[in-house]
Design an enzyme around this catalytic site. Structure first.
Site, short mmCIF file in Angstrom:
data_model
loop_
_atom_site.label_atom_id
_atom_site.label_comp_id
_atom_site.label_asym_id
_atom_site.label_seq_id
_atom_site.Cartn_x
_atom_site.Cartn_y
_atom_site.Cartn_z
N GLU A 76 5.19 9.05 -1.01
CA GLU A 76 5.40 8.61 -2.40
C GLU A 76 4.55 9.44 -3.35
OE1 GLU A 76 4.56 4.21 -1.49
OE2 GLU A 76 6.10 4.17 -3.06
N TRP A 130 0.86 -1.18 0.00
CA TRP A 130 0.00 0.00 0.00
C TRP A 130 0.89 1.23 0.00
CZ3 TRP A 130 -0.68 -3.76 3.94
CH2 TRP A 130 0.05 -3.53 5.11
N1 ARG Z 1 6.83 4.89 -5.57
C1 ARG Z 1 5.93 4.19 -6.43
C2 ARG Z 1 4.75 5.08 -6.79
O1 ARG Z 1 4.63 6.14 -6.24
C3 ARG Z 1 5.42 2.90 -5.80
C4 ARG Z 1 6.49 1.95 -5.30
C5 ARG Z 1 5.95 0.88 -4.38
N2 ARG Z 1 5.36 1.45 -3.20
C6 ARG Z 1 4.75 0.77 -2.22
N3 ARG Z 1 4.24 1.44 -1.23
N4 ARG Z 1 4.67 -0.54 -2.24
O2 ARG Z 1 3.90 4.75 -7.57
#
Ligand code: ARG
Length: 384
Positions: A264, A259
């Site tokens: 991010e 998640w």
């Molecule tokens: N950083 C990537 C994005 O913003 C996702 C990477 C995986 N992240 C995770 N929480 N499993 O789309």
């Protein structure tokens, strides 16, 4: 040479050029993995018998079939070994969808959509991996060319500016070139189709049905204008272009998700100058002085953007981690790994959150150097 018949004892794919034909599995890699399975878990069949089975299957086919137990264990260890992931405390809870019998791009597309539905659960997101057919000398496995199952198109304007996600411009141009009808007018959040390559090397496009793409509309707890920016993000980050290697067997299509972590989306996807680059606009609406970086307008706008992301996911009941809590959990994970007598590889520059780093405990220490040969592992993405 194009292969027909047999090579080193096992059948090879006819019509597949040498450079695309998967190599036979290295029996030493298989053995190393099986020893790890038997060291960490208790399968019924004695190790000696299992080793004999696997060696003879590799001799015959150039590949072997993991038991369901080995597959589940292998996927979870691949996550545990992911040096860039801060969320590894829950590695043992990874849900595995075993779809190794699926090769055909249409089936892979359908079950990738199935993956999204199974992982989303209306917002109670579950860490999930779907494993499609492995590479074998007789037949390469399928490949998903998208970097994630859900991504927004990047539409390049004649003046060089981009509508949507600039990181997807190249991919978007490619699928448009293959016949994907670009939405008119191009939008900032147009979900891209899946591009999937089959064993014959031919790639096909498949739309992701809108009802499989859960999204959160972003708003701010105090500023009503924020909702009017029309921002949103998808709920599930599902990486789809990293091959999974377990015991020498490569599964080129094995999409997996956890998640989201607040930063991010708020401090990277929507904020990076080469992504959505929204900080100048948000700073302006906040009434900040953007003439000098020394007013900290970027820093202040970023905080409000991340707040909006977290607030909106929470309000919609969609699982989301925050960088403070996740950092503490990661240190707990490190302690548990240490107690189990294992080294935990970690990449500092990926583990430390992209905002307020020094306010999280993961900032204030170093980690075991990642070993590029550590297996099972998710491998570098295939080139699109
Ligand atoms: N950083 C990537 C994005 O913003 C996702 C990477 C995986 N992240 C995770 N929480 N499993 O789309």
């Amino acid at each position: 040479m194009t292969g027909h018949g047999r090579s080193g004892g096992h059948p090879v794919a006819p019509g597949v050029p040498d450079e695309r034909r998967p190599k036979a599995v290295d029996p030493a890699a298989a053995e190393e993995f099986l020893r790890q399975v038997y060291a960490e878990t208790e399968p019924e069949l004695p190790l000696r018998d299992r080793l004999r089975q696997v060696r003879s299957e590799i001799d015959r086919r150039g590949v072997y079939t993991h038991t369901a137990h080995e597959l589940v264990f292998g996927t979870r260890i691949a996550w545990r070994n992911s040096a860039r992931c801060i969320g590894r405390l829950y590695w043992q809870s990874l849900q595995v969808r075993d779809l190794r019998h699926l090769h055909d791009p249409a089936d892979v597309a359908q079950e990738s959509v199935g993956h999204l539905r199974a992982a989303t659960r209306g917002g109670r997101i579950r860490s999930t991996i779907t494993v499609f057919a492995p590479d074998a000398p007789a037949r390469p496995g399928p490949r998903i060319r998208n970097d994630q199952l859900v991504r927004y198109a990047g539409h390049r304007n004649p003046d060089g500016s981009v509508v949507g996600d600039p990181s997807q411009v190249e991919f978007t141009d490619r699928v448009v070139g293959m016949g994907w009808p670009r939405s008119q007018p191009p939008g900032r959040f147009d979900v891209l189709p899946l591009l999937i390559t089959g064993a014959d090397g031919r790639s096909r496009l498949f739309d992701v049905p809108p009802d499989a793409v859960h999204e959160v509309r972003l708003r701010h707890p105090e500023h009503p204008w924020f909702a009017r920016l029309g921002l949103r993000w998808h709920s599930v980050p599902a990486i789809s272009n990293m091959p999974l290697e377990i015991g020498g067997v490569v599964y080129p299509a094995a999409p997996f998700n956890g998640w989201y972590l607040d930063t991010e989306i708020g401090a990277r996807n929507l904020a990076d100058p080469d992504r959505y680059d929204l900080l100048p606009e948000i700073a302006k609406r906040l009434g900040l002085d953007t003439r000098s970086v020394r007013t900290m307008w970027k820093d202040r706008a970023m905080v409000e953007l991340v707040r909006a992301v977290t607030y909106s996911f929470d309000a919609d009941g969609v699982t989301m981690a925050d960088h403070h809590t996740e950092s503490e959990r990661f240190l707990r994970h490190l302690e548990k790994e240490e107690a189990a007598g294992r080294s935990c590889p970690a990449d500092w520059s990926w583990i430390v959150p992209p905002m307020s780093g020094s306010q999280t405990p993961v900032f204030h220490r170093y980690y075991d150097e990642p070993d590029p040969d550590l297996r099972p592992a998710f491998l570098e993405p295939h080139r699109i």
